[in-house]
Design a protein around this motif. Sequence first.
Motif, short mmCIF file in Angstrom:
data_model
loop_
_atom_site.label_atom_id
_atom_site.label_comp_id
_atom_site.label_asym_id
_atom_site.label_seq_id
_atom_site.Cartn_x
_atom_site.Cartn_y
_atom_site.Cartn_z
N PHE A 1 0.66 -1.06 -0.10
CA PHE A 1 -0.04 -0.04 -0.17
C PHE A 1 0.79 1.25 0.01
O PHE A 1 0.37 2.21 -0.09
CB PHE A 1 -0.93 0.18 1.38
CG PHE A 1 -1.95 -1.04 1.38
CD1 PHE A 1 -3.13 -0.99 0.46
CD2 PHE A 1 -1.70 -2.16 1.89
CE1 PHE A 1 -4.08 -1.89 0.48
CE2 PHE A 1 -2.83 -3.23 1.61
CZ PHE A 1 -3.95 -3.33 1.07
N GLY A 2 2.04 1.26 0.45
CA GLY A 2 2.84 2.27 0.50
C GLY A 2 3.15 2.67 2.13
O GLY A 2 1.99 2.61 2.75
N GLY A 3 4.29 3.19 2.34
CA GLY A 3 4.52 3.49 3.95
C GLY A 3 3.63 4.58 4.50
O GLY A 3 3.02 4.44 5.48
N ARG A 4 3.33 5.52 3.71
CA ARG A 4 2.44 6.56 3.87
C ARG A 4 0.94 6.02 4.23
O ARG A 4 0.39 6.34 5.24
CB ARG A 4 2.45 7.82 3.30
CG ARG A 4 1.36 9.04 3.30
CD ARG A 4 1.51 9.89 2.14
NE ARG A 4 0.20 10.88 2.29
CZ ARG A 4 -0.88 10.87 1.47
NH1 ARG A 4 -1.13 9.91 0.67
NH2 ARG A 4 -1.60 11.72 1.76
N ASN A 5 0.43 5.47 3.31
CA ASN A 5 -0.85 4.94 3.10
C ASN A 5 -1.03 4.09 4.29
O ASN A 5 -2.21 3.94 5.06
CB ASN A 5 -1.11 4.63 1.88
CG ASN A 5 -1.19 5.45 0.70
OD1 ASN A 5 -1.16 6.63 0.69
ND2 ASN A 5 -1.35 4.89 -0.46
N TRP A 6 -0.12 3.05 4.37
CA TRP A 6 -0.23 1.96 5.47
C TRP A 6 -0.42 2.69 7.00
O TRP A 6 -1.07 2.42 8.01
CB TRP A 6 0.63 0.83 5.35
CG TRP A 6 0.22 0.04 6.46
CD1 TRP A 6 1.08 -0.42 7.46
CD2 TRP A 6 -0.92 -0.79 6.43
NE1 TRP A 6 0.51 -1.53 8.24
CE2 TRP A 6 -0.68 -1.75 7.56
CE3 TRP A 6 -2.02 -0.88 5.58
CZ2 TRP A 6 -1.77 -2.66 7.92
CZ3 TRP A 6 -3.06 -2.03 5.96
CH2 TRP A 6 -3.00 -2.73 7.05
N THR A 7 0.57 3.81 7.01
CA THR A 7 0.67 4.38 8.35
C THR A 7 -0.64 4.94 8.79
O THR A 7 -1.23 4.99 9.88
CB THR A 7 1.51 5.63 8.42
OG1 THR A 7 2.96 4.79 8.21
CG2 THR A 7 1.75 6.16 9.86
N ILE A 8 -1.33 5.57 7.72
CA ILE A 8 -2.81 6.34 7.71
C ILE A 8 -3.89 5.03 8.25
O ILE A 8 -4.49 5.25 9.05
CB ILE A 8 -3.04 6.88 6.58
CG1 ILE A 8 -2.18 8.30 6.20
CG2 ILE A 8 -4.54 7.32 6.58
CD1 ILE A 8 -2.48 8.83 4.85
N ILE A 9 -3.77 4.13 7.41
CA ILE A 9 -4.50 3.02 7.82
C ILE A 9 -4.54 2.47 9.06
O ILE A 9 -5.39 2.07 9.85
CB ILE A 9 -4.69 1.94 6.68
CG1 ILE A 9 -5.04 2.34 5.46
CG2 ILE A 9 -5.37 0.49 7.18
CD1 ILE A 9 -4.73 1.75 4.23
N ILE B 1 -2.51 10.53 12.13
CA ILE B 1 -3.18 10.31 11.04
C ILE B 1 -3.11 11.26 10.27
O ILE B 1 -2.59 11.50 8.68
CB ILE B 1 -4.80 9.92 11.03
CG1 ILE B 1 -4.95 8.57 11.80
CG2 ILE B 1 -5.50 9.99 9.83
CD1 ILE B 1 -6.49 8.34 12.24
N TRP B 2 -3.31 12.65 10.53
CA TRP B 2 -3.16 13.65 9.94
C TRP B 2 -1.83 13.82 9.47
O TRP B 2 -1.17 14.51 8.56
CB TRP B 2 -3.61 15.00 10.62
CG TRP B 2 -3.25 16.31 9.95
CD1 TRP B 2 -3.84 17.30 9.11
CD2 TRP B 2 -2.11 17.23 10.42
NE1 TRP B 2 -3.25 18.22 8.79
CE2 TRP B 2 -2.17 18.10 9.77
CE3 TRP B 2 -1.12 17.14 11.56
CZ2 TRP B 2 -1.10 19.44 9.67
CZ3 TRP B 2 -0.20 18.03 11.42
CH2 TRP B 2 -0.08 19.03 10.75
N GLY B 3 -0.80 13.90 10.41
CA GLY B 3 0.81 13.94 10.26
C GLY B 3 1.11 12.91 8.97
O GLY B 3 1.93 13.38 8.32
N ALA B 4 0.77 11.79 9.06
CA ALA B 4 1.18 10.75 8.23
C ALA B 4 0.63 11.30 6.64
O ALA B 4 1.37 11.28 5.55
CB ALA B 4 0.68 9.48 8.41
N TRP B 5 -0.54 11.78 6.67
CA TRP B 5 -1.23 12.22 5.36
C TRP B 5 -0.45 13.42 5.05
O TRP B 5 -0.19 13.42 3.64
CB TRP B 5 -2.62 12.58 5.71
CG TRP B 5 -3.52 13.31 4.55
CD1 TRP B 5 -3.84 12.57 3.34
CD2 TRP B 5 -3.63 14.51 4.39
NE1 TRP B 5 -4.36 13.55 2.53
CE2 TRP B 5 -4.40 14.48 2.86
CE3 TRP B 5 -3.46 15.70 5.05
CZ2 TRP B 5 -4.68 16.02 2.60
CZ3 TRP B 5 -3.81 16.91 4.79
CH2 TRP B 5 -4.54 17.12 3.58
#
Length: 463
Positions: free
Chosen positions: A109-117, A224-228
């Motif tokens: 999914f990608g590091g940023r996307n999976w951190t959000i999830i 979540i906001w920071g990862a996004w």
Amino acid sequence: MATTVGNTEISAPVTTLRHRPGRWIDNWNPEDPVFWAAEGKAIARRNLRWSIYAEFLGFIIWQLWSIVVVLLPASGFTLSTSESFWLISLPSLVGATLRFPYTFMVARFGGRNWTIISATLLLIPATLLGFVVQDPQTPFWVLLIVAALGGFGGGNFASSMANITYFFPQKEKGWALGLNAAGGNLGTSVAQLAVPIVVSIGASFSLGLPLAGWMWIPLILISIWGAWKYMDNLSSAKADFAAAAAALREPHLWVLSLLYIGTFGSFIGFASVFPKLIADNFPEFSSFQIGTASLSFAFVGALVGSLSRPYGGRLADRFGGARVTIAAFALMIIGSLALMTTVDAGSFWTFIGCFLLLFVAAGIGNGSTYRMIPNVFAARGAATAGDALAVNTQRKGAAALGLVSAIGAYGGFVIPQVLAAAKNASDSYVPAFAGFVGAYVVLLLLTITIYAIPRATLAGHRI
């Protein structure tokens, strides 16, 4: 055109990043020194900061029930010893199991996307906890389900470590992964420190125990906001299933996993039961009043264990991972033997001193054992250099880091269950510590036999 890095003149970077929508980055190459100095380091460190924060919250949610269980009786809940320890240990069982699939989610999914999830998933156990602890008549199976959902936080370690591995050059991976791991481990201590304080203060406003879950929601939303906003996805992050399969066929992976159960598993297992052990054996010291706030002394165990982990890695670099791990197990044997004579003796400060020795030793062993993994696989690569079918040593070693971390986390389930069995069978925790002594002796002898003595299977290397 040339660029000067330090005292060395280096050709212009061969790396040119391509940024795509969704904060995807193509052509990431941290091994290009000019690119790394000019652009790569800043991007990697920004991602590391938000990764540490997200993983820190993951550990908090993972270990939240370790302190909530101690607070339940004051809110009218009546739990047996077995029920209490199931609530404490089940998140570790689920979290350890989730570490296997989480290891590959960054590549999918990608590091940023999976951190959000993965950060969003933490909202589920945090929110539900606040509801189920409001009514003492809540069925135990409901409490058990919500505790199990806390395992989402345990899985975060694997995906977070995998993500950071892709961002940093080989020479800086150890530093970055050490910071990432230490930041996460501290979450256990912060949860055990902050929850009693906030719950006791919140009781004055008719909130109380539900705040144990709800207090983390704003912090999770920030992650979540920071990862996004600030994290990135790397298209170069690929799941290496072949390396993982090859690592699983390597006998040393299973030996290292046993050692990691003994070190990291002991750290997370004892950290989760420490508040309960204090409450059972020394209820008068279970909390201290500071004004209207209650403070639990239990957070100190996880704190010293977390802070000692980086020193285990440093000592391993200087003296060798096997020697440091042997010393760690020796100290854990001493600490466990001492606890056998003090846990029922009524001396709180002796009990605390022995446990802190155990936490420090487990933390040091945690760092040294983890540092042994790439060295063992490098030695195995040297010993099997003639095997044309062997998967690249570095790839196998990298895969082993994630697999060993997952297997080792099962210690967080085993230790509370052993303590519960001892308490139910003999009304004492002493038999459990006797069992831990035996296990640490076996692990110490394994480390000496396999890694401290040069062996042909490791190309004659002492690890």
